[in-house]
Write an enzyme that holds these catalytic residues in place. Structure first.
Site, PDB file in Angstrom:
ATOM      1  N   GLY A 104     -10.224   7.434  -2.090  1.00 14.46           N
ATOM      2  CA  GLY A 104     -10.970   8.673  -1.929  1.00 14.46           C
ATOM      3  C   GLY A 104     -11.775   8.643  -0.646  1.00 14.46           C
ATOM      4  O   GLY A 104     -11.737   7.672   0.112  1.00 14.46           O
ATOM      5  N   HIS A 154       0.855  -1.202   0.000  1.00 16.32           N
ATOM      6  CA  HIS A 154       0.000   0.000   0.000  1.00 16.32           C
ATOM      7  C   HIS A 154       0.883   1.242   0.000  1.00 16.32           C
ATOM      8  O   HIS A 154       1.320   1.713   1.050  1.00 16.32           O
ATOM      9  CB  HIS A 154      -0.921  -0.011   1.232  1.00 16.32           C
ATOM     10  N   HIS A 192      -9.893   0.608  -0.452  1.00 17.79           N
ATOM     11  CA  HIS A 192      -9.687   1.439   0.733  1.00 17.79           C
ATOM     12  C   HIS A 192     -10.961   1.357   1.587  1.00 17.79           C
ATOM     13  O   HIS A 192     -12.038   1.756   1.142  1.00 17.79           O
ATOM     14  CB  HIS A 192      -9.462   2.897   0.341  1.00 17.79           C
ATOM     15  N   HIS A 215       1.177   4.978  -2.383  1.00 18.94           N
ATOM     16  CA  HIS A 215       0.649   5.809  -3.461  1.00 18.94           C
ATOM     17  C   HIS A 215       1.784   6.498  -4.213  1.00 18.94           C
ATOM     18  O   HIS A 215       2.604   7.184  -3.590  1.00 18.94           O
ATOM     19  CB  HIS A 215      -0.315   6.855  -2.902  1.00 18.94           C
ATOM     20  N   ASP A 218       1.723   9.107  -6.159  1.00 16.57           N
ATOM     21  CA  ASP A 218       1.702  10.568  -6.037  1.00 16.57           C
ATOM     22  C   ASP A 218       1.930  11.033  -4.602  1.00 16.57           C
ATOM     23  O   ASP A 218       2.037  12.240  -4.345  1.00 16.57           O
ATOM     24  CB  ASP A 218       0.400  11.154  -6.584  1.00 16.57           C
ATOM     25  N   ASP A 224       1.746   4.023   2.868  1.00 17.75           N
ATOM     26  CA  ASP A 224       0.683   4.899   2.365  1.00 17.75           C
ATOM     27  C   ASP A 224       1.272   6.014   1.498  1.00 17.75           C
ATOM     28  O   ASP A 224       1.353   5.870   0.291  1.00 17.75           O
ATOM     29  CB  ASP A 224      -0.153   5.454   3.512  1.00 17.75           C
ATOM     30  N   GLU A 258     -10.815   3.110   7.181  1.00 16.62           N
ATOM     31  CA  GLU A 258      -9.856   4.118   7.629  1.00 16.62           C
ATOM     32  C   GLU A 258     -10.629   5.341   8.108  1.00 16.62           C
ATOM     33  O   GLU A 258     -10.701   5.639   9.282  1.00 16.62           O
ATOM     34  CB  GLU A 258      -8.905   4.506   6.503  1.00 16.62           C
TER      35      GLU A 258
END
Length: 361
Positions: free
Chosen positions: A180, A18, A207, A20, A22, A298, A210
């Protein structure tokens, strides 16, 4: 400056599920790509100041300011040059951290403002990963990179992105993800995409658990059929710890019994308020109860972290041992979205020998 790792944790082979793309860009790369593309909205101009801005913004407790951080990284990821460089550097940075297998996720629909097509975005990122793998191997730090294609919960492209993931699954894309805001955007809004992926025998993670609680996890598993849970930290809401022994509710028991992997991201959870400290983070309870826990980063830039740092926090502040880290690493490799024989080879030929050299296993 990032945390200085203990030699044994630095040397330990690591698996990352996991992360990202970006959310892991080098600050200096953001600056240089902004200069190259004419993007003039950066909040700082030096590498140190920009890195600090990303970290403090993510720590601010303001969702708006946290989301603003991604606006700046995504802004410099609208060209083939930018995407290729960031993907290549991602592979190199992870390899330098001792990661031997990584799944990096990104949302193709966020990288179209410069005129690229969805296909061009995917092909460019994959090319960057391949270039990074070659350079990392030359540096004596071999890594296997795989892509996850992310759809945004609030948008309407999930089926299109799911079809893209299937189209490229033999060309570097290991699976699909949806991300998102959870509240107000349940995964069941995207059932068409998930049902398509199931018909195509494709892997996907969601996701869930969370920013929203048990209903998000329940929908992700029972309605949508998720192979893994992105975060999933709120599963502890279904565990009663008031007695002498923890008592699992029906959903928590199902997740554990079914060996559904939890993509836990400790530092990120501290930033979003899902946990109060590393010592109190639910990941340790879940480990002790033998859920299929994995440790992840993350967003390395926003959380100012590495996978090694996440592991060291758990060792130093939550009582984890190297044996626990080995267990979680094997969990992650078992849960990866590449073929079984390839997972087994990495476990038997890389991860177990690597930990054995550290006196574990």
């Amino acid at each position: 400056m990032r945390m200085e790792l203990r030699p044994d944790i630095a040397a330990a082979p690591k698996v990352l599920l996991h992360d990202h793309l970006d959310g892991g860009v080098r600050p200096q790369t953001v600056i240089e790509l902004a200069d190259a593309t004419g993007y003039d909205a950066l909040p700082a101009k030096s590498e140190a100041e920009l890195g600090e801005w990303f970290r403090t913004s993510a720590d601010s407790g303001s969702l708006e300011r946290y989301l603003e951080t991604f606006a700046h990284t995504v802004a410099v990821m609208q060209t083939t040059d930018g995407l290729f460089r960031i993907a290549m550097e991602c592979a190199l940075d992870l390899a330098a951290d001792g990661v031997v297998y990584a799944e990096s996720r990104f949302a193709p629909e966020l990288h179209l403002e410069g005129g690229l097509s969805l296909e061009e975005v995917v092909e460019t990122v994959n090319a960057g990963f391949r270039a990074g793998e070659v350079l990392a191997a030359e540096q004596g730090k071999p890594i296997r990179m795989a892509a996850l294609l992310t759809a945004m919960r609030h948008a309407a492209k999930s089926r299109e992105i799911a079809e893209l993931a299937v189209r490229y699954r033999d060309l570097g894309v290991a699976g699909f993800d949806i991300a998102g805001a959870e509240a107000g955007y349940p995964p069941s809004r995207h059932l068409d995409a998930f049902e398509y992926l199931q018909r195509e025998n494709a892997h996907f993670t969601i996701h869930a658990g969370e920013g929203f609680g048990l209903p998000s996890i329940w929908e992700a598993i029972q309605w949508c059929g998720a192979d893994r849970l992105g975060h999933g930290v709120r599963i502890v809401d279904d565990i009663d710890v008031t007695g002498e022994r923890p008592v699992l509710g029906r959903l928590a028991a199902y997740v554990r019994d079914s060996r559904i992997p939890l993509e836990m991201c400790p530092t990120s959870n501290l930033q979003t308020g899902a946990a109060a400290s590393y010592a109190e983070h639910p990941v340790t309870l879940l480990k002790d109860l033998r859920f299929r826990v994995t440790i992840n980063t993350d967003n390395r830039l926003m959380s100012h972290t590495t996978l090694g740092a996440e592991m060291q926090h758990l060792v130093e502040e939550a009582g984890w041992s190297l044996a626990d880290l080995r267990w979680a690493t094997i969990n992650a490799m078992k849960s990866a979205f590449i073929p079984f024989d390839e997972r087994l080879a990495l476990i038997d030929e890389v991860i177990k020998p690597g930990y054995h050299a550290l006196g574990v296993g």
